[in-house]
Structures are given as structure tokens and as C-alpha cells.
Design a protein around this motif. Structure first.
Motif, PDB file in Angstrom:
ATOM      1  N   LYS A   9     -19.873 -10.574  11.242  1.00 15.45           N
ATOM      2  CA  LYS A   9     -20.497 -10.912  12.428  1.00 15.45           C
ATOM      3  C   LYS A   9     -19.130 -11.469  12.670  1.00 15.45           C
ATOM      4  CE  LYS A   9     -25.551 -11.322  11.977  1.00 15.45           C
ATOM      5  NZ  LYS A   9     -26.637 -12.176  12.125  1.00 15.45           N
ATOM      6  N   ARG A  12     -16.109  -9.439  13.449  1.00 16.12           N
ATOM      7  CA  ARG A  12     -16.069  -8.176  14.574  1.00 16.12           C
ATOM      8  C   ARG A  12     -15.540  -9.170  15.576  1.00 16.12           C
ATOM      9  NH1 ARG A  12     -21.670  -7.035  12.060  1.00 16.12           N
ATOM     10  NH2 ARG A  12     -21.092  -4.891  10.677  1.00 16.12           N
ATOM     11  N   LEU A  13     -15.895 -10.176  15.120  1.00 17.93           N
ATOM     12  CA  LEU A  13     -16.456 -11.261  16.931  1.00 17.93           C
ATOM     13  C   LEU A  13     -14.534 -11.335  16.996  1.00 17.93           C
ATOM     14  CD1 LEU A  13     -18.906 -13.606  16.786  1.00 17.93           C
ATOM     15  CD2 LEU A  13     -18.538 -11.680  18.231  1.00 17.93           C
ATOM     16  N   GLN A  15     -11.835  -9.572  15.785  1.00 17.26           N
ATOM     17  CA  GLN A  15     -11.101  -8.499  15.774  1.00 17.26           C
ATOM     18  C   GLN A  15     -11.467  -7.948  17.367  1.00 17.26           C
ATOM     19  OE1 GLN A  15     -11.312  -5.157  13.296  1.00 17.26           O
ATOM     20  NE2 GLN A  15     -13.631  -5.506  12.285  1.00 17.26           N
ATOM     21  N   GLU A  16     -12.270  -8.661  17.631  1.00 16.12           N
ATOM     22  CA  GLU A  16     -12.600  -7.944  19.140  1.00 16.12           C
ATOM     23  C   GLU A  16     -12.168  -8.700  20.122  1.00 16.12           C
ATOM     24  OE1 GLU A  16     -14.293  -5.825  21.334  1.00 16.12           O
ATOM     25  OE2 GLU A  16     -15.258  -4.434  19.517  1.00 16.12           O
ATOM     26  N   ASP A  17     -11.991 -10.379  20.073  1.00 19.97           N
ATOM     27  CA  ASP A  17     -10.567 -11.069  20.765  1.00 19.97           C
ATOM     28  C   ASP A  17     -10.837 -12.566  19.763  1.00 19.97           C
ATOM     29  OD1 ASP A  17     -10.522 -13.409  22.841  1.00 19.97           O
ATOM     30  OD2 ASP A  17     -12.294 -13.596  23.363  1.00 19.97           O
ATOM     31  N   THR A 147      -7.933   1.711  19.192  1.00 13.49           N
ATOM     32  CA  THR A 147      -8.418   0.236  18.663  1.00 13.49           C
ATOM     33  C   THR A 147      -7.531   0.095  17.557  1.00 13.49           C
ATOM     34  OG1 THR A 147     -10.139  -0.352  18.316  1.00 13.49           O
ATOM     35  CG2 THR A 147     -10.120   1.632  17.107  1.00 13.49           C
ATOM     36  N   ILE A 149      -8.861  -2.238  16.022  1.00 15.98           N
ATOM     37  CA  ILE A 149     -11.307  -2.316  14.881  1.00 15.98           C
ATOM     38  C   ILE A 149     -11.144  -2.091  13.303  1.00 15.98           C
ATOM     39  CG2 ILE A 149     -13.260  -2.778  15.135  1.00 15.98           C
ATOM     40  CD1 ILE A 149     -12.629  -3.418  18.162  1.00 15.98           C
TER      41      ILE A 149
END
Length: 152
Positions: A9, A12-13, A15-17, A147, A149
Motif C-alpha cells: 500500500k 502504491r501510494l 508511486q502515484e505521488d 507510466t 508505476i
């Protein structure tokens, strides 16, 4: 690496920001600040988090042309490959370079302002690298997905 769901988690967070604060992360995954800090620190120490970067809009910076090049070397020796690798490291237009298997040796991703710039790059830099035999260029007409990600 043993990653539990909480580690995933967090990754993932980030990688997004990558600008999320530890407080932001802790709130989003319902975990207190100290364990989040410890986990992020461990993920950095273990090399899972390599670095934080800023992704720029290439078009707004005038870099409108993306080109993929298949490069074949004259011979596949360590010396030839190492010379090519060193030469590529000095070319800022090359944003990715991968040694690959198959009918050619390297796949390059090149970003330049326009076709004229690519033509100059091709003639004055890429084709002059010692050991290069063939270059096949493919021009991106439309970017469908881009991407950074990694699915985890």
C-alpha cells in the motif's frame, strides 16, 4: 523481499505521488506515523525505493518527438558492448537504453524536439558510435500509455 500488504500500500501510494508526506500516507492506510516512517526507511535501505523523481511534461518543454531505435552492433563482444554503453551514457537524448535478446542488440528510447533534431542526432552522434552496424528507427505517432508505476 518479503513485502506485506501494508508495504505494498505504501509503495502504491508513493508511486502515484512521491510528494506524499508520511502523515498523508499514515492517514490513507490507517497506520500511525512511526510505523509508516520505519517502513519507508526500511524500503529505502533495502533498495526497493531507489529514488524520488519529478516527471516532466516533455511536450511543454518542446520535446515533441519520441523515437525508438533498434541498434545492432558489428560484433557482440564485451569490448564492443562496453564501448557502446559508455557512449550512450553521454547522450542526454537517450532516456532509456536496454541490451536485449533477439535480432538486434539494443533498444533505445530517444526524446528530441523534432525530426530535424533527430536527423542531426542520428548522423552526428548515434551512427558515429564505434561498433554500430545497423540502426532502425521507429517514430511515435501517439502515446497511448506511459507510466512509471510497477504493479505490486
Amino acid at each position: 523481499m518479503n513485502l506485506d500488504e501494508t508495504d505494498r500500500k505504501i509503495l502504491r501510494l508513493l508511486q502515484e505521488d512521491a510528494q506524499l508526506t508520511l502523515k498523508d500516507i499514515s492517514q490513507q492506510i490507517n497506520l500511525s506515523l512511526t510505523p509508516v516512517h520505519d517502513r519507508v526507511k526500511r524500503l529505502k535501505q533495502e533498495g526497493i525505493i531507489e529514488k524520488y523523481v519529478t516527471i516532466l511534461n516533455k511536450r511543454k518543454l518542446g520535446q515533441h518527438l519520441t523515437v525508438y531505435c533498434q541498434v545492432t552492433l558489428i560484433k557482440q563482444t564485451n569490448d564492443t558492448s562496453e564501448a557502446f554503453n559508455q557512449a550512450i551514457m553521454n547522450l542526454p537524448e537517450v532516456v532509456e537504453c536496454n541490451f536485449v535478446s533477439g535480432s538486434f542488440d539494443y533498444m533505445l528510447k530517444i526524446i528530441v524536439p523534432n525530426m530535424e533534431s533527430y536527423h542531426q542526432f542520428h548522423q552526428q552522434k548515434l551512427s558515429l558510435i564505434s561498433g554500430v552496424s545497423l540502426i532502425h528507427s521507429f517514430f511515435v505517432m501517439s502515446e497511448v500509455k506511459s507510466t512509471t508505476i510497477i504493479p505490486i
